[in-house]
Design a protein around this motif. Sequence first.
Motif, PDB file in Angstrom:
ATOM      1  N   GLY A   4       2.662  -1.392   4.290  1.00 54.92           N
ATOM      2  CA  GLY A   4       3.626  -2.357   3.748  1.00 54.92           C
ATOM      3  C   GLY A   4       4.066  -1.984   2.342  1.00 54.92           C
ATOM      4  O   GLY A   4       5.249  -2.062   2.001  1.00 54.92           O
ATOM      5  N   GLU A   5       3.099  -1.549   1.533  1.00 59.55           N
ATOM      6  CA  GLU A   5       3.428  -1.149   0.157  1.00 59.55           C
ATOM      7  C   GLU A   5       4.360   0.052   0.158  1.00 59.55           C
ATOM      8  O   GLU A   5       5.333   0.098  -0.601  1.00 59.55           O
ATOM      9  CB  GLU A   5       2.146  -0.790  -0.598  1.00 59.55           C
ATOM     10  CG  GLU A   5       1.272  -1.980  -0.925  1.00 59.55           C
ATOM     11  CD  GLU A   5      -0.061  -1.549  -1.514  1.00 59.55           C
ATOM     12  OE1 GLU A   5      -0.058  -0.678  -2.390  1.00 59.55           O
ATOM     13  OE2 GLU A   5      -1.087  -2.078  -1.077  1.00 59.55           O
ATOM     14  N   ALA A   8       7.770  -0.975   1.039  1.00 59.85           N
ATOM     15  CA  ALA A   8       8.406  -1.676  -0.087  1.00 59.85           C
ATOM     16  C   ALA A   8       8.934  -0.688  -1.119  1.00 59.85           C
ATOM     17  O   ALA A   8      10.050  -0.845  -1.635  1.00 59.85           O
ATOM     18  CB  ALA A   8       7.400  -2.628  -0.734  1.00 59.85           C
ATOM     19  N   VAL A   9       8.139   0.360  -1.398  1.00 64.38           N
ATOM     20  CA  VAL A   9       8.551   1.383  -2.369  1.00 64.38           C
ATOM     21  C   VAL A   9       9.796   2.118  -1.860  1.00 64.38           C
ATOM     22  O   VAL A   9      10.759   2.330  -2.606  1.00 64.38           O
ATOM     23  CB  VAL A   9       7.400   2.391  -2.623  1.00 64.38           C
ATOM     24  CG1 VAL A   9       7.898   3.612  -3.370  1.00 64.38           C
ATOM     25  CG2 VAL A   9       6.287   1.723  -3.392  1.00 64.38           C
ATOM     26  N   ALA A  12      12.833  -0.157  -2.071  1.00 66.56           N
ATOM     27  CA  ALA A  12      13.295  -0.263  -3.464  1.00 66.56           C
ATOM     28  C   ALA A  12      14.042   1.002  -3.883  1.00 66.56           C
ATOM     29  O   ALA A  12      15.118   0.919  -4.495  1.00 66.56           O
ATOM     30  CB  ALA A  12      12.097  -0.508  -4.394  1.00 66.56           C
TER      31      ALA A  12
END
Lengths: 69, 368
Positions: A4-5, A8-9, A12
Amino acid sequence: MEMGETVAVLIASGLMIYFELIPLYRKKEVKTAVIYTVFLAVFAVLAVMICSGVRLPTVSSLIETITGR
Amino acid sequence: MENRKISPLSAACMFILFMLSGIQVMNLFEQSKHELWLSALVAAALSIPALLIYYRLVCMFPGEGLFSIFIKSLGRFFGTVFCVLYTVYAMGVAATSFRLLSEFIKIVSLPKTPEIIILLIFGYLFCRSVKSGASVFSRFCVCLLPLTLIIFLFITALSAGLYDGANLTPVRLYDLPGTLEAAVGITSLSFGEAVFLIGFLTLVSRKNGTPGTNKVSVRRIILWSTVISALFISGIMLSNLLVLGGETMNKLYFPYYAAVSLIDAGGFITHIEVIAVITFILTSTVKVGVCLYVAADGVGKIFCVKNPENLLFPVAFLIIILALRLFDNPPGMLSFTSFNKYTGVIFQLPLPLIALIAAEIKRRRHSK
Protein backbone atom coordinates in the motif's frame (compact mmCIF):
# COMPACT_ATOMS: atom_id res chain seq x y z
CA MET A 1 0.82 -2.60 4.27
CA GLU A 2 4.19 -2.27 2.46
CA MET A 3 2.48 -2.76 -0.89
CA GLY A 4 0.00 0.00 0.00
CA GLU A 5 2.82 2.39 0.86
CA THR A 6 4.62 1.67 -2.41
CA VAL A 7 1.41 2.25 -4.37
CA ALA A 8 0.88 5.56 -2.51
CA VAL A 9 4.43 6.67 -3.41
CA LEU A 10 3.94 5.73 -7.05
CA ILE A 11 0.57 7.50 -7.22
CA ALA A 12 2.09 10.64 -5.68
CA SER A 13 4.99 10.53 -8.15
CA GLY A 14 2.58 9.97 -11.06
CA LEU A 15 0.42 12.92 -10.01
CA MET A 16 3.49 15.15 -9.79
CA ILE A 17 4.63 14.08 -13.24
CA TYR A 18 1.19 14.77 -14.73
CA PHE A 19 0.39 18.07 -13.01
CA GLU A 20 3.86 19.61 -12.62
CA LEU A 21 6.58 17.97 -14.69
CA ILE A 22 4.86 17.67 -18.07
CA PRO A 23 3.71 21.35 -17.99
CA LEU A 24 7.34 22.35 -17.24
CA TYR A 25 8.61 20.52 -20.35
CA ARG A 26 5.77 22.08 -22.37
CA LYS A 27 6.76 25.57 -21.15
CA LYS A 28 10.36 24.79 -22.28
CA GLU A 29 11.73 25.29 -18.75
CA VAL A 30 14.23 22.53 -19.41
CA LYS A 31 16.66 23.24 -16.55
CA THR A 32 13.89 23.29 -13.95
CA ALA A 33 12.34 20.18 -15.49
CA VAL A 34 15.64 18.27 -15.41
CA ILE A 35 16.24 19.14 -11.74
CA TYR A 36 12.62 18.20 -11.02
CA THR A 37 13.05 14.85 -12.79
CA VAL A 38 16.26 14.01 -10.92
CA PHE A 39 14.79 14.92 -7.50
CA LEU A 40 11.57 13.03 -8.21
CA ALA A 41 13.49 9.95 -9.41
CA VAL A 42 15.67 9.99 -6.29
CA PHE A 43 12.54 10.29 -4.14
CA ALA A 44 10.68 7.51 -5.94
CA VAL A 45 13.61 5.06 -5.81
CA LEU A 46 14.48 5.71 -2.15
CA ALA A 47 10.82 5.76 -1.06
CA VAL A 48 10.11 2.43 -2.77
CA MET A 49 13.26 0.97 -1.17
CA ILE A 50 12.19 2.19 2.29
CA CYS A 51 8.64 0.89 1.76
CA SER A 52 10.01 -2.47 0.64
CA GLY A 53 11.88 -2.83 3.91
CA VAL A 54 15.41 -2.07 2.68
CA ARG A 55 17.42 -0.84 5.68
CA LEU A 56 18.99 2.47 4.73
CA PRO A 57 21.30 4.13 7.29
CA THR A 58 19.70 6.78 9.48
CA VAL A 59 21.17 10.19 10.23
CA SER A 60 21.12 9.43 13.96
CA SER A 61 23.15 6.21 13.41
CA LEU A 62 25.68 8.19 11.36
CA ILE A 63 25.89 10.76 14.16
CA GLU A 64 26.43 7.96 16.69
CA THR A 65 29.21 6.51 14.51
CA ILE A 66 30.92 9.87 14.18
CA THR A 67 30.61 10.91 17.81
CA GLY A 68 31.27 7.39 19.10
CA ARG A 69 28.26 7.49 21.46
CA MET B 1 9.65 34.16 -6.08
CA GLU B 2 6.57 36.28 -6.86
CA ASN B 3 4.66 38.78 -4.68
CA ARG B 4 7.64 40.32 -2.94
CA LYS B 5 6.04 42.62 -0.36
CA ILE B 6 5.08 41.87 3.24
CA SER B 7 3.27 44.08 5.75
CA PRO B 8 4.86 44.51 9.21
CA LEU B 9 1.88 42.80 10.87
CA SER B 10 2.14 39.76 8.58
CA ALA B 11 5.87 39.50 9.21
CA ALA B 12 5.34 39.70 12.99
CA CYS B 13 2.68 36.96 12.83
CA MET B 14 4.99 34.74 10.78
CA PHE B 15 7.86 35.39 13.20
CA ILE B 16 5.80 34.47 16.29
CA LEU B 17 4.31 31.32 14.74
CA PHE B 18 7.76 30.25 13.57
CA MET B 19 9.12 30.59 17.12
CA LEU B 20 6.16 28.78 18.69
CA SER B 21 6.33 25.81 16.33
CA GLY B 22 8.53 23.63 18.49
CA ILE B 23 6.58 24.13 21.67
CA GLN B 24 5.25 20.56 21.74
CA VAL B 25 8.71 19.03 21.55
CA MET B 26 10.90 21.51 23.41
CA ASN B 27 11.37 19.23 26.38
CA LEU B 28 12.89 16.50 24.22
CA PHE B 29 16.53 17.15 24.82
CA GLU B 30 16.74 17.95 28.51
CA GLN B 31 16.89 15.83 31.63
CA SER B 32 15.51 18.33 34.12
CA LYS B 33 12.11 19.80 33.32
CA HIS B 34 11.66 21.92 36.47
CA GLU B 35 13.35 25.02 35.10
CA LEU B 36 12.24 24.73 31.47
CA TRP B 37 9.99 27.80 31.83
CA LEU B 38 13.01 29.81 33.02
CA SER B 39 15.16 28.37 30.24
CA ALA B 40 12.70 29.75 27.66
CA LEU B 41 13.24 33.28 29.01
CA VAL B 42 17.03 32.79 29.17
CA ALA B 43 16.90 31.45 25.58
CA ALA B 44 15.30 34.69 24.39
CA ALA B 45 18.13 36.63 26.06
CA LEU B 46 20.78 34.31 24.57
CA SER B 47 19.36 34.79 21.08
CA ILE B 48 19.82 38.59 21.20
CA PRO B 49 23.30 38.58 19.51
CA ALA B 50 22.04 36.37 16.68
CA LEU B 51 18.90 38.48 16.23
CA LEU B 52 20.99 41.68 16.12
CA ILE B 53 23.13 40.14 13.35
CA TYR B 54 19.99 39.23 11.39
CA TYR B 55 18.60 42.75 11.88
CA ARG B 56 21.79 44.34 10.57
CA LEU B 57 21.83 42.03 7.53
CA VAL B 58 18.17 42.86 6.82
CA CYS B 59 18.93 46.60 7.00
CA MET B 60 21.97 46.31 4.71
CA PHE B 61 20.22 44.34 1.96
CA PRO B 62 16.65 45.62 1.51
CA GLY B 63 14.48 43.46 -0.73
CA GLU B 64 17.09 40.69 -1.07
CA GLY B 65 16.62 37.01 -0.26
CA LEU B 66 18.85 35.13 2.18
CA PHE B 67 20.97 33.60 -0.59
CA SER B 68 21.33 36.87 -2.52
CA ILE B 69 22.63 38.40 0.72
CA PHE B 70 25.29 35.67 0.99
CA ILE B 71 26.40 36.04 -2.63
CA LYS B 72 26.50 39.85 -2.41
CA SER B 73 28.41 39.90 0.86
CA LEU B 74 30.81 36.97 0.35
CA GLY B 75 31.28 36.94 -3.42
CA ARG B 76 30.24 34.32 -5.96
CA PHE B 77 32.34 31.37 -4.73
CA PHE B 78 32.01 31.64 -0.95
CA GLY B 79 28.43 32.88 -1.36
CA THR B 80 27.56 29.70 -3.26
CA VAL B 81 29.26 27.60 -0.57
CA PHE B 82 27.05 29.34 2.02
CA CYS B 83 24.02 28.78 -0.23
CA VAL B 84 24.73 25.04 -0.32
CA LEU B 85 25.26 24.89 3.45
CA TYR B 86 22.08 26.81 4.27
CA THR B 87 20.02 24.87 1.72
CA VAL B 88 21.09 21.63 3.39
CA TYR B 89 20.41 23.17 6.81
CA ALA B 90 16.94 24.37 5.72
CA MET B 91 16.18 20.89 4.40
CA GLY B 92 17.44 19.39 7.67
CA VAL B 93 15.29 21.69 9.81
CA ALA B 94 12.25 21.07 7.62
CA ALA B 95 12.89 17.31 7.78
CA THR B 96 13.22 17.42 11.58
CA SER B 97 9.97 19.40 11.97
CA PHE B 98 8.27 17.08 9.48
CA ARG B 99 9.41 13.97 11.32
CA LEU B 100 8.53 15.34 14.76
CA LEU B 101 5.07 16.19 13.44
CA SER B 102 4.55 12.75 11.92
CA GLU B 103 5.96 11.08 15.04
CA PHE B 104 3.63 13.18 17.19
CA ILE B 105 0.59 12.27 15.09
CA LYS B 106 1.63 8.63 14.99
CA ILE B 107 2.16 8.37 18.76
CA VAL B 108 -0.95 10.27 19.84
CA SER B 109 -3.61 9.40 17.29
CA LEU B 110 -2.69 7.31 14.22
CA PRO B 111 -0.36 4.52 15.44
CA LYS B 112 -1.02 2.16 12.51
CA THR B 113 -0.80 4.67 9.68
CA PRO B 114 2.53 4.44 7.79
CA GLU B 115 4.63 7.55 8.31
CA ILE B 116 5.23 8.08 4.61
CA ILE B 117 1.48 8.54 4.06
CA ILE B 118 1.30 11.19 6.84
CA LEU B 119 4.41 12.89 5.41
CA LEU B 120 3.09 12.89 1.84
CA ILE B 121 -0.22 14.47 2.88
CA PHE B 122 1.44 17.14 4.99
CA GLY B 123 4.12 17.68 2.34
CA TYR B 124 1.41 18.52 -0.19
CA LEU B 125 -0.33 20.90 2.25
CA PHE B 126 2.90 22.68 3.18
CA CYS B 127 3.89 23.09 -0.48
CA ARG B 128 0.49 24.51 -1.39
CA SER B 129 0.74 26.99 1.50
CA VAL B 130 3.98 28.54 0.17
CA LYS B 131 3.45 28.01 -3.55
CA SER B 132 1.80 31.43 -4.03
CA GLY B 133 4.78 33.35 -2.67
CA ALA B 134 6.01 35.08 0.48
CA SER B 135 3.30 37.74 0.52
CA VAL B 136 0.37 35.32 0.39
CA PHE B 137 2.07 33.02 2.90
CA SER B 138 2.59 35.91 5.33
CA ARG B 139 -1.12 36.85 5.05
CA PHE B 140 -1.96 33.22 5.77
CA CYS B 141 0.06 33.61 8.99
CA VAL B 142 -2.08 36.63 9.96
CA CYS B 143 -5.11 34.32 9.90
CA LEU B 144 -3.34 31.57 11.83
CA LEU B 145 -1.77 33.56 14.68
CA PRO B 146 -4.95 34.80 16.47
CA LEU B 147 -6.43 31.30 16.28
CA THR B 148 -3.26 29.71 17.69
CA LEU B 149 -2.88 32.24 20.52
CA ILE B 150 -6.58 31.96 21.46
CA ILE B 151 -6.22 28.17 21.63
CA PHE B 152 -3.10 28.46 23.81
CA LEU B 153 -4.83 30.93 26.17
CA PHE B 154 -8.03 28.86 26.25
CA ILE B 155 -6.11 25.69 27.13
CA THR B 156 -4.06 27.50 29.79
CA ALA B 157 -7.23 28.92 31.35
CA LEU B 158 -8.89 25.48 31.43
CA SER B 159 -5.72 23.92 32.88
CA ALA B 160 -5.79 26.34 35.83
CA GLY B 161 -7.99 23.96 37.83
CA LEU B 162 -5.33 21.24 37.56
CA TYR B 163 -2.44 23.35 38.83
CA ASP B 164 -0.53 21.95 41.79
CA GLY B 165 1.74 24.51 43.42
CA ALA B 166 3.89 21.71 44.92
CA ASN B 167 5.17 20.93 41.39
CA LEU B 168 6.87 24.32 41.22
CA THR B 169 10.21 24.04 42.98
CA PRO B 170 12.51 27.00 43.74
CA VAL B 171 15.27 27.72 41.23
CA ARG B 172 18.47 26.26 42.69
CA LEU B 173 21.98 27.46 41.98
CA TYR B 174 23.32 24.00 41.17
CA ASP B 175 20.61 23.62 38.50
CA LEU B 176 22.03 26.61 36.62
CA PRO B 177 24.18 24.58 34.13
CA GLY B 178 21.15 22.43 33.27
CA THR B 179 18.99 25.54 32.85
CA LEU B 180 21.58 27.13 30.55
CA GLU B 181 21.91 23.92 28.52
CA ALA B 182 18.13 23.81 28.07
CA ALA B 183 18.22 27.51 27.09
CA VAL B 184 20.81 26.76 24.38
CA GLY B 185 18.55 23.96 23.11
CA ILE B 186 15.49 26.23 22.98
CA THR B 187 17.53 28.98 21.31
CA SER B 188 18.74 26.52 18.70
CA LEU B 189 15.31 25.00 18.11
CA SER B 190 13.26 28.19 18.13
CA PHE B 191 14.78 31.68 18.24
CA GLY B 192 18.02 31.01 16.33
CA GLU B 193 16.24 29.40 13.40
CA ALA B 194 14.88 32.86 12.66
CA VAL B 195 17.92 33.06 10.34
CA PHE B 196 15.55 31.67 7.68
CA LEU B 197 13.26 34.66 8.17
CA ILE B 198 15.94 37.13 7.02
CA GLY B 199 14.75 36.76 3.42
CA PHE B 200 11.18 37.52 4.52
CA LEU B 201 12.07 40.47 6.77
CA THR B 202 13.88 42.26 3.93
CA LEU B 203 10.51 42.36 2.14
CA VAL B 204 8.74 44.27 4.92
CA SER B 205 7.34 47.33 3.15
CA ARG B 206 7.20 50.92 4.32
CA LYS B 207 3.88 52.27 5.61
CA ASN B 208 3.37 54.55 2.60
CA GLY B 209 4.01 51.63 0.25
CA THR B 210 7.28 52.95 -1.21
CA PRO B 211 9.87 50.25 -2.00
CA GLY B 212 12.61 49.40 0.50
CA THR B 213 12.86 47.76 3.88
CA ASN B 214 11.15 49.47 6.80
CA LYS B 215 13.98 49.38 9.34
CA VAL B 216 11.91 50.67 12.28
CA SER B 217 9.22 48.07 11.63
CA VAL B 218 11.78 45.28 11.31
CA ARG B 219 13.35 46.27 14.64
CA ARG B 220 9.92 46.27 16.30
CA ILE B 221 8.98 42.97 14.66
CA ILE B 222 12.12 41.22 15.89
CA LEU B 223 11.90 42.72 19.39
CA TRP B 224 8.21 42.24 20.10
CA SER B 225 7.88 38.90 18.34
CA THR B 226 10.76 37.50 20.37
CA VAL B 227 9.31 38.87 23.63
CA ILE B 228 5.80 37.57 22.89
CA SER B 229 7.08 34.14 21.80
CA ALA B 230 9.35 33.85 24.85
CA LEU B 231 6.48 34.73 27.19
CA PHE B 232 4.15 32.23 25.52
CA ILE B 233 6.73 29.43 25.49
CA SER B 234 7.64 30.11 29.11
CA GLY B 235 3.97 30.31 30.14
CA ILE B 236 3.11 27.02 28.47
CA MET B 237 6.15 25.27 29.97
CA LEU B 238 5.15 26.60 33.40
CA SER B 239 1.58 25.43 32.86
CA ASN B 240 2.80 21.94 31.85
CA LEU B 241 5.01 21.81 34.94
CA LEU B 242 2.21 22.88 37.26
CA VAL B 243 -0.17 20.29 35.81
CA LEU B 244 2.17 17.30 35.41
CA GLY B 245 5.19 17.93 37.64
CA GLY B 246 8.82 17.51 36.62
CA GLU B 247 8.99 13.76 37.20
CA THR B 248 6.01 12.97 34.97
CA MET B 249 7.29 15.35 32.29
CA ASN B 250 10.58 13.43 32.23
CA LYS B 251 8.72 10.28 31.22
CA LEU B 252 6.70 11.80 28.37
CA TYR B 253 7.68 12.62 24.81
CA PHE B 254 4.89 15.19 24.41
CA PRO B 255 3.95 16.60 27.84
CA TYR B 256 1.87 19.43 26.39
CA TYR B 257 -0.44 16.89 24.80
CA ALA B 258 -0.60 14.90 28.04
CA ALA B 259 -1.38 18.03 30.08
CA VAL B 260 -4.17 19.02 27.70
CA SER B 261 -5.66 15.52 27.77
CA LEU B 262 -6.22 15.88 31.55
CA ILE B 263 -8.50 18.90 31.17
CA ASP B 264 -12.01 18.28 32.44
CA ALA B 265 -14.16 21.37 32.85
CA GLY B 266 -17.07 20.05 34.90
CA GLY B 267 -17.50 17.01 32.69
CA PHE B 268 -18.60 19.37 29.91
CA ILE B 269 -15.30 20.08 28.14
CA THR B 270 -13.12 16.95 28.07
CA HIS B 271 -10.71 15.18 25.70
CA ILE B 272 -9.71 18.37 23.91
CA GLU B 273 -6.21 17.06 23.17
CA VAL B 274 -7.13 17.15 19.49
CA ILE B 275 -6.82 20.94 19.84
CA ALA B 276 -3.19 20.45 20.88
CA VAL B 277 -2.68 18.46 17.68
CA ILE B 278 -4.27 21.26 15.65
CA THR B 279 -2.00 23.93 17.14
CA PHE B 280 1.05 21.77 16.49
CA ILE B 281 0.01 21.28 12.86
CA LEU B 282 -0.75 25.00 12.40
CA THR B 283 2.56 26.18 13.81
CA SER B 284 4.49 23.43 12.01
CA THR B 285 2.88 24.59 8.75
CA VAL B 286 4.63 27.93 9.20
CA LYS B 287 8.01 26.49 10.17
CA VAL B 288 8.12 23.82 7.47
CA GLY B 289 6.63 26.28 4.97
CA VAL B 290 9.39 28.82 5.63
CA CYS B 291 12.12 26.16 5.49
CA LEU B 292 10.66 24.69 2.29
CA TYR B 293 10.54 28.13 0.70
CA VAL B 294 14.15 28.81 1.70
CA ALA B 295 15.34 25.35 0.56
CA ALA B 296 13.63 25.69 -2.84
CA ASP B 297 15.04 29.22 -3.17
CA GLY B 298 18.50 27.84 -2.31
CA VAL B 299 18.29 25.03 -4.86
CA GLY B 300 17.10 27.60 -7.41
CA LYS B 301 20.05 29.87 -6.58
CA ILE B 302 22.61 27.06 -6.78
CA PHE B 303 21.34 25.85 -10.17
CA CYS B 304 20.44 29.38 -11.42
CA VAL B 305 16.73 28.57 -11.87
CA LYS B 306 14.47 31.54 -12.62
CA ASN B 307 11.30 30.29 -10.90
CA PRO B 308 12.33 28.41 -7.74
CA GLU B 309 8.67 27.95 -6.70
CA ASN B 310 8.51 25.24 -9.39
CA LEU B 311 10.99 23.24 -7.30
CA LEU B 312 8.91 23.24 -4.11
CA PHE B 313 7.40 19.79 -4.63
CA PRO B 314 10.59 17.89 -5.55
CA VAL B 315 12.46 19.57 -2.68
CA ALA B 316 9.60 18.59 -0.36
CA PHE B 317 9.90 15.00 -1.59
CA LEU B 318 13.61 14.92 -0.79
CA ILE B 319 12.83 16.37 2.63
CA ILE B 320 10.29 13.58 3.18
CA ILE B 321 12.96 10.95 2.43
CA LEU B 322 15.38 12.72 4.76
CA ALA B 323 12.67 12.90 7.44
CA LEU B 324 12.07 9.16 7.17
CA ARG B 325 15.77 8.39 7.64
CA LEU B 326 16.54 10.83 10.49
CA PHE B 327 16.06 8.22 13.19
CA ASP B 328 14.50 4.77 13.55
CA ASN B 329 12.34 5.10 16.65
CA PRO B 330 11.20 7.61 19.33
CA PRO B 331 14.31 7.03 21.53
CA GLY B 332 16.42 7.87 18.45
CA MET B 333 14.46 11.13 18.31
CA LEU B 334 15.92 12.11 21.70
CA SER B 335 19.56 11.51 20.73
CA PHE B 336 19.04 13.21 17.38
CA THR B 337 17.50 16.38 18.82
CA SER B 338 20.18 16.61 21.52
CA PHE B 339 22.89 16.54 18.81
CA ASN B 340 20.91 18.80 16.50
CA LYS B 341 20.95 21.73 18.92
CA TYR B 342 24.75 22.06 18.68
CA THR B 343 24.88 21.83 14.87
CA GLY B 344 22.10 24.42 14.64
CA VAL B 345 24.09 26.99 16.61
CA ILE B 346 26.84 26.98 13.93
CA PHE B 347 24.34 28.12 11.30
CA GLN B 348 22.67 30.60 13.60
CA LEU B 349 25.58 32.60 14.96
CA PRO B 350 29.10 32.19 13.46
CA LEU B 351 28.15 31.85 9.79
CA PRO B 352 25.75 34.87 9.70
CA LEU B 353 28.44 36.81 11.61
CA ILE B 354 31.01 36.00 8.90
CA ALA B 355 28.52 37.19 6.24
CA LEU B 356 27.89 40.39 8.21
CA ILE B 357 31.61 41.14 8.67
CA ALA B 358 32.24 40.55 4.95
CA ALA B 359 29.30 42.81 4.05
CA GLU B 360 30.54 45.57 6.38
CA ILE B 361 34.07 45.39 4.90
CA LYS B 362 32.64 45.57 1.39
CA ARG B 363 30.43 48.53 2.29
CA ARG B 364 33.34 50.48 3.81
CA ARG B 365 35.51 49.81 0.76
CA HIS B 366 32.75 51.11 -1.50
CA SER B 367 32.21 54.24 0.63
CA LYS B 368 35.94 55.06 0.39
